[in-house]
Design a protein around this motif. Structure first.
Motif, mmCIF file in Angstrom:
data_model
loop_
_atom_site.group_PDB
_atom_site.id
_atom_site.type_symbol
_atom_site.label_atom_id
_atom_site.label_comp_id
_atom_site.label_asym_id
_atom_site.label_seq_id
_atom_site.Cartn_x
_atom_site.Cartn_y
_atom_site.Cartn_z
ATOM 1 N N ARG A 88 -0.110 4.204 -7.811
ATOM 2 C CA ARG A 88 -0.780 5.266 -7.039
ATOM 3 C C ARG A 88 -2.219 5.503 -7.504
ATOM 4 O O ARG A 88 -3.086 5.863 -6.692
ATOM 5 C CB ARG A 88 0.005 6.566 -7.134
ATOM 6 N N THR A 127 -3.049 12.277 -1.377
ATOM 7 C CA THR A 127 -2.774 11.409 -0.235
ATOM 8 C C THR A 127 -1.963 10.189 -0.640
ATOM 9 O O THR A 127 -0.990 9.817 0.031
ATOM 10 C CB THR A 127 -4.091 10.960 0.415
ATOM 11 N N SER A 128 -2.337 9.543 -1.740
ATOM 12 C CA SER A 128 -1.642 8.323 -2.158
ATOM 13 C C SER A 128 -0.192 8.603 -2.533
ATOM 14 O O SER A 128 0.702 7.807 -2.207
ATOM 15 C CB SER A 128 -2.377 7.678 -3.335
ATOM 16 N N TYR A 129 0.072 9.731 -3.195
ATOM 17 C CA TYR A 129 1.444 10.071 -3.565
ATOM 18 C C TYR A 129 2.267 10.464 -2.345
ATOM 19 O O TYR A 129 3.435 10.063 -2.201
ATOM 20 C CB TYR A 129 1.452 11.206 -4.596
ATOM 21 N N LEU A 167 -7.520 12.560 -2.727
ATOM 22 C CA LEU A 167 -7.104 11.167 -2.572
ATOM 23 C C LEU A 167 -5.842 10.875 -3.385
ATOM 24 O O LEU A 167 -4.973 10.107 -2.951
ATOM 25 C CB LEU A 167 -8.236 10.230 -3.003
ATOM 26 N N VAL A 191 -4.227 2.805 -5.814
ATOM 27 C CA VAL A 191 -4.425 3.146 -4.402
ATOM 28 C C VAL A 191 -5.493 4.230 -4.263
ATOM 29 O O VAL A 191 -6.355 4.171 -3.377
ATOM 30 C CB VAL A 191 -3.098 3.616 -3.769
ATOM 31 N N THR A 192 -5.456 5.213 -5.154
ATOM 32 C CA THR A 192 -6.471 6.271 -5.132
ATOM 33 C C THR A 192 -7.859 5.677 -5.359
ATOM 34 O O THR A 192 -8.825 6.048 -4.678
ATOM 35 C CB THR A 192 -6.169 7.320 -6.218
ATOM 36 N N LEU A 233 1.835 9.555 0.725
ATOM 37 C CA LEU A 233 2.115 8.365 1.533
ATOM 38 C C LEU A 233 3.415 7.701 1.077
ATOM 39 O O LEU A 233 4.240 7.304 1.899
ATOM 40 C CB LEU A 233 0.953 7.375 1.430
ATOM 41 N N ARG A 234 3.588 7.562 -0.231
ATOM 42 C CA ARG A 234 4.815 6.944 -0.742
ATOM 43 C C ARG A 234 6.025 7.832 -0.511
ATOM 44 O O ARG A 234 7.060 7.369 -0.008
ATOM 45 C CB ARG A 234 4.677 6.637 -2.234
ATOM 46 N N PHE A 266 -9.037 3.964 -2.185
ATOM 47 C CA PHE A 266 -9.511 4.964 -1.222
ATOM 48 C C PHE A 266 -10.902 5.473 -1.611
ATOM 49 O O PHE A 266 -11.788 5.625 -0.759
ATOM 50 C CB PHE A 266 -8.539 6.147 -1.154
ATOM 51 N N LEU A 316 0.819 -1.209 0.000
ATOM 52 C CA LEU A 316 0.000 0.000 0.000
ATOM 53 C C LEU A 316 0.850 1.255 0.000
ATOM 54 O O LEU A 316 0.621 2.185 -0.786
ATOM 55 C CB LEU A 316 -0.926 0.001 1.222
#
Length: 343
Positions: free
Chosen positions: A36, A317-319, A314, A39-40, A321-322, A43, A30
């Motif tokens: 990404r 957020t996904s980017y 979202l 993952v988006t 997070l990485r 979410f 994740l």
């Protein structure tokens, strides 16, 4: 640098970052490996399903709230403001990060000079032309490290110190295993994807530098000049990997931020359109009492529209997070171990 260490009682470590950190495969997938956009989407699906469930099972239901209050107007007027403000802020931050790429001629000349000096040093280290492809360059450094470790192993085998021979053998075996894992991951990996950086993260060069320093310090009196020179050569190749990885990490961050800005701009415009349509044309009586799967259509529409307007956030957020996970795992450069679990 949180995942470059190992248990201090062991010379060797696991061949992957996940193995050394003892984290679940799902968490690593994740935070780092998964696309990404996927993952988006995950979410967004979670929010959509959650919104539907809350809308149906909470009292009063969303359908009742829409009929008695200005819920739609409140939600989507707020979302329009958030979309405009958030998109502008993300683009501004992105431009600040990328501003280092812009500068006067003198600064650009200095950057070019530093880059060429690094390539010259890498050529001296590798004894051959330096690959231009990032994955091939990292792979060449890993291969060279593996070759130099074999020299250390061969020379250490001539020592009369049994403890030295055992520790070097275990250390070199660990280098071989880790190097083979990383070389396989780098083979054919293309920059722009996360594969190159993820493979580089799997090579725990810092722990290996620490082990070289520990072994040479502990057995310094029994080492010959050739053995000391071989350990120094191995330490040099490991030290070269650090700045190379950091440079490629920086380039990837900039690449990812450009992609993020583009995706947010692509999605923000239709999200604004959806919010505007909901605010202007959709009300309590728009779909009457029509239902789908025993849920009022208006509930489906509001849930879908709300989720869609959240997609820019979202994506962000996904980017992040990485990027934040990689940044935290590579805070230090060199043989420093920041995580308690890795000390």
């Amino acid at each position: 640098m949180s995942d470059d260490g190992g248990d201090s009682s062991d010379i060797g470590t696991a061949n992957t970052m996940r193995g050394r950190a003892d984290e679940s495969r799902l968490k690593v997938k994740l935070l780092l490996q998964a696309n990404r956009v996927v993952v988006t989407g995950a979410f967004a699906l979670f929010i959509f399903v959650g919104f539907i469930l809350f809308s149906v099972f909470f009292a009063p239901s969303l359908d009742a709230e829409i009929k008695s209050t200005d819920t739609i107007e409140t939600i989507f007027s707020t979302m329009i403001s958030v979309l405009v403000t958030g998109t502008t802020l993300v683009i501004t931050i992105n431009q600040l990060v990328l501003s280092q790429e812009n500068g006067p001629l003198g600064d650009q000349r200095e950057r070019m000079s530093d880059a060429m000096d690094f390539r010259t040093y890498a050529k001296d280290l590798l004894g051959e032309s330096v690959p231009a492809d990032p994955s091939a360059f990292l792979q060449a450094l890993v291969v060279e490290t593996e070759r130099r470790s074999e020299v250390v192993d061969r020379l250490a085998a001539e020592s009369d110190d049994e403890e030295l021979r055992e520790q070097v053998t275990e250390f070199v075996d660990s280098i071989h295993g880790n190097a083979q894992e990383v070389e396989d991951e780098l083979d054919g990996a293309s920059f722009g994807t996360f594969e190159v950086l993820f493979a580089a993260l799997n090579f725990n060069y810092s722990w290996k530098i620490y082990q070289v320093e520990r072994i040479t310090g502990e057995f310094g009196d029994s080492l010959t000049d050739d053995q000391k020179r071989a350990f120094d050569d191995l330490r040099t190749s490991l030290s070269m990997f650090g700045p190379a990885r950091e440079h490629i990490k920086t380039l990837y961050f900039q690449w990812a931020l450009v992609d993020l800005s583009q995706y947010i701009l692509y999605v923000a415009v239709p999200a604004l359109l959806v919010a505007g349509v909901m605010l202007t044309f959709v009300g309590a009586e728009t779909f009457g009492s029509t239902q789908f799967l025993d849920v009022p259509v208006i509930t489906w529409v509001v849930s879908a529209a709300f989720t869609f307007t959240l997609i820019p956030f979202l994506l962000f957020t996904s980017y992040i997070l990485r990027i934040a996970t990689v940044a935290k795992r590579t805070l230090a450069i060199g043989p420093l171990i920041l995580r308690d679990s890795q000390r």
